[in-house]
Design an enzyme around this catalytic site. Structure first.
Site, PDB file in Angstrom:
ATOM      1  CE  LYS A 172       5.611  24.903 111.233  1.00 56.46           C
ATOM      2  NZ  LYS A 172       5.864  25.325 112.709  1.00 56.46           N
ATOM      3  CE  LYS A 240      11.625  27.058 106.418  1.00 57.52           C
ATOM      4  NZ  LYS A 240      10.942  26.286 107.190  1.00 57.52           N
TER       5      LYS A 240
HETATM    6  P1  NAP Z   1      18.297  27.117 112.770  1.00 55.98           P
HETATM    7  O1  NAP Z   1      18.460  27.798 114.327  1.00 55.98           O
HETATM    8  O2  NAP Z   1      18.672  28.030 111.687  1.00 55.98           O
HETATM    9  O3  NAP Z   1      18.781  25.778 112.763  1.00 55.98           O
HETATM   10  C1  NAP Z   1      18.787  25.117 111.660  1.00 55.98           C
HETATM   11  C2  NAP Z   1      20.019  24.043 111.722  1.00 55.98           C
HETATM   12  O4  NAP Z   1      19.877  23.322 110.622  1.00 55.98           O
HETATM   13  C3  NAP Z   1      21.392  24.494 111.880  1.00 55.98           C
HETATM   14  O5  NAP Z   1      22.091  23.689 112.595  1.00 55.98           O
HETATM   15  C4  NAP Z   1      21.921  24.356 110.302  1.00 55.98           C
HETATM   16  O6  NAP Z   1      23.138  24.302 110.243  1.00 55.98           O
HETATM   17  C5  NAP Z   1      21.182  23.052 109.887  1.00 55.98           C
HETATM   18  N1  NAP Z   1      21.026  23.123 108.273  1.00 55.98           N
HETATM   19  C6  NAP Z   1      20.391  23.947 107.569  1.00 55.98           C
HETATM   20  N2  NAP Z   1      20.903  23.603 106.436  1.00 55.98           N
HETATM   21  C7  NAP Z   1      21.649  22.694 106.267  1.00 55.98           C
HETATM   22  C8  NAP Z   1      21.934  21.854 105.219  1.00 55.98           C
HETATM   23  N3  NAP Z   1      21.868  22.007 103.918  1.00 55.98           N
HETATM   24  N4  NAP Z   1      23.026  20.673 105.541  1.00 55.98           N
HETATM   25  C9  NAP Z   1      23.329  20.495 106.945  1.00 55.98           C
HETATM   26  N5  NAP Z   1      22.730  21.203 107.943  1.00 55.98           N
HETATM   27  C10 NAP Z   1      21.737  22.200 107.637  1.00 55.98           C
HETATM   28  O7  NAP Z   1      16.700  27.210 112.725  1.00 55.98           O
HETATM   29  P2  NAP Z   1      15.518  26.430 113.486  1.00 55.98           P
HETATM   30  O8  NAP Z   1      14.714  27.741 114.070  1.00 55.98           O
HETATM   31  O9  NAP Z   1      16.204  25.345 114.595  1.00 55.98           O
HETATM   32  O10 NAP Z   1      14.453  25.875 112.643  1.00 55.98           O
HETATM   33  C11 NAP Z   1      14.687  24.513 112.035  1.00 55.98           C
HETATM   34  C12 NAP Z   1      13.476  23.972 111.364  1.00 55.98           C
HETATM   35  O11 NAP Z   1      12.467  24.009 112.149  1.00 55.98           O
HETATM   36  C13 NAP Z   1      12.972  25.188 110.274  1.00 55.98           C
HETATM   37  O12 NAP Z   1      12.206  24.301 109.051  1.00 55.98           O
HETATM   38  C14 NAP Z   1      12.124  25.993 110.902  1.00 55.98           C
HETATM   39  O13 NAP Z   1      11.044  26.600 109.906  1.00 55.98           O
HETATM   40  C15 NAP Z   1      11.213  25.078 111.911  1.00 55.98           C
HETATM   41  N6  NAP Z   1      10.656  25.466 112.967  1.00 55.98           N
HETATM   42  C16 NAP Z   1      11.324  26.457 113.839  1.00 55.98           C
HETATM   43  C17 NAP Z   1      10.794  27.109 114.836  1.00 55.98           C
HETATM   44  C18 NAP Z   1      11.168  28.170 115.651  1.00 55.98           C
HETATM   45  O14 NAP Z   1      10.592  28.688 116.526  1.00 55.98           O
HETATM   46  N7  NAP Z   1      12.505  28.395 115.648  1.00 55.98           N
HETATM   47  C19 NAP Z   1       9.491  26.693 115.295  1.00 55.98           C
HETATM   48  C20 NAP Z   1       8.913  25.627 114.650  1.00 55.98           C
HETATM   49  C21 NAP Z   1       9.603  25.064 113.493  1.00 55.98           C
HETATM   50  P3  NAP Z   1      24.219  25.616 110.470  1.00 55.98           P
HETATM   51  O15 NAP Z   1      24.262  25.815 111.975  1.00 55.98           O
HETATM   52  O16 NAP Z   1      25.585  25.255 109.770  1.00 55.98           O
HETATM   53  O17 NAP Z   1      23.613  26.743 109.670  1.00 55.98           O
END
Ligand code: NAP
Length: 295
Positions: A172, A240
């Site tokens: 990744k 990040k």
């Molecule tokens: P996001 O929309 O910000 O969702 C993250 C989720 O995790 C939210 O529901 C958040 O809760 C929860 N969370 C974060 N910290 C937490 C904690 N300490 N305890 C409990 N729940 C927690 O982010 P995302 O885009 O889905 O990304 C998630 C992961 O996938 C990341 O590592 C990102 O780098 C990776 N990723 C993202 C993409 C993309 O295109 N978006 C693509 C590939 C990989 P809250 O709702 O309460 O904040």
């Protein structure tokens, strides 16, 4: 026997991934720190749990899709973490993007309780999460990988067992080195076209037919043209990922070129207040420096 699935982190990526599992017929238990994010999953039959520990208690396999390394540590190993509820023989699959060294440490900790752990970060964005066409890069034990494969096949279309624990996160990092440079180069190209008096949309169309073609130019290039900065992939998560990449690169004593320049641009975008916006916002940093707008 149908495996009982736990899901922690129904955000932009996690919610559609969990939904695809529900639609494939798996029973799913969900923990959402912000409960509103899990409403649509509950409406489709998911059971909501008050803590990650309860998810661990209810499920045979727990998937985590949270933000950063410390978040995964908290939901897996904290006082109310998955480890406190899960039985011997369970499987934890972290699909967040986090530091390779930390995932290896966590896998060792789970192994002490006879629980297997895979690292399985993804690429393909929110578009791929909804379509079930993610690219999934997996590190960890081969038996655990085989057990998880039917679920990976629901969420993704390219699934590669890269190697032992941590290998998925190393892949990744490599993925993000290429993607980050590609996003920055797409912004450069479109803004240059504009400055040169040529239609950037036509340039994108032309480039998509040749060696410059990429999913990034297709998806993020279009977002830039539309000036649609709704996330997608949040700029702060991109920051990040590059922090993780730069730390891992430094751990290996390497000096790499593109990543440092791209990370600086992303840093400026976050400082400008666009952290919650799509990573296509790197375009806005360039626009600011050059005094022109794409649209
Ligand atoms: P996001 O929309 O910000 O969702 C993250 C989720 O995790 C939210 O529901 C958040 O809760 C929860 N969370 C974060 N910290 C937490 C904690 N300490 N305890 C409990 N729940 C927690 O982010 P995302 O885009 O889905 O990304 C998630 C992961 O996938 C990341 O590592 C990102 O780098 C990776 N990723 C993202 C993409 C993309 O295109 N978006 C693509 C590939 C990989 P809250 O709702 O309460 O904040």
């Amino acid at each position: 026997m149908v495996e009982r699935i736990g899901f922690v982190g129904p955000g932009i990526m996690g919610r559609p991934m969990a939904l695809n599992l529900l639609q494939a017929g798996y029973p799913v238990w969900v923990y959402a720190r912000t409960p509103a994010r899990a409403v649509s999953l509950a409406e489709r039959g998911a059971s909501l749990c008050p803590t990650p520990r309860d998810v661990g208690r209810a499920a045979d396999i727990v998937i985590t899709m949270v933000s950063d390394t410390s978040d995964v540590e908290e939901v897996l190993l904290g006082d109310d973490g998955v480890i406190a509820g899960m039985q011997e023989g369970g499987l934890v699959v972290d699909m967040s993007t986090i530091a390779p060294a930390a995932t290896r440490r966590m896998a060792k900790r789970f192994a002490e309780q006879q629980i297997a752990m895979l690292d399985a970060p993804v690429s393909g964005g929110d578009v791929g999460a909804r379509a079930g066409t993610l690219s999934i890069m997996v590190g960890g034990d081969a038996d655990a990988y085989r057990r998880m494969l039917p679920l990976f096949e629901v969420m993704g279309s390219s699934i590669v067992h890269v190697g032992e624990s941590g290998a998925g996160q190393v892949a990744k990092v490599c993925n993000q080195l290429v993607v980050a440079a590609n996003i920055a180069a797409s912004a450069d190209a479109l803004l240059f076209a504009k400055a040169a008096g040529v239609d950037p949309a036509k340039v994108r169309e032309a480039l998509l037919g040749g060696f410059a073609a990429s999913k990034v130019l297709e998806v993020h290039g279009q977002r830039m043209l539309d000036r649609n900065f709704e996330p997608g992939f949040k700029l702060k998560l991109h920051q990040k990922d590059l922090r993780i990449a730069l730390e891992a690169i430094a751990d290996h004593g390497l000096e790499l070129r593109c990543v440092e320049a791209v990370a600086a641009g992303i840093q400026e975008g976050v400082e400008a207040g666009w952290g919650e916006h799509d990573t296509s916002s790197v375009l806005r940093v360039l626009e600011g420096h050059n005094g022109i707008e794409l649209a």
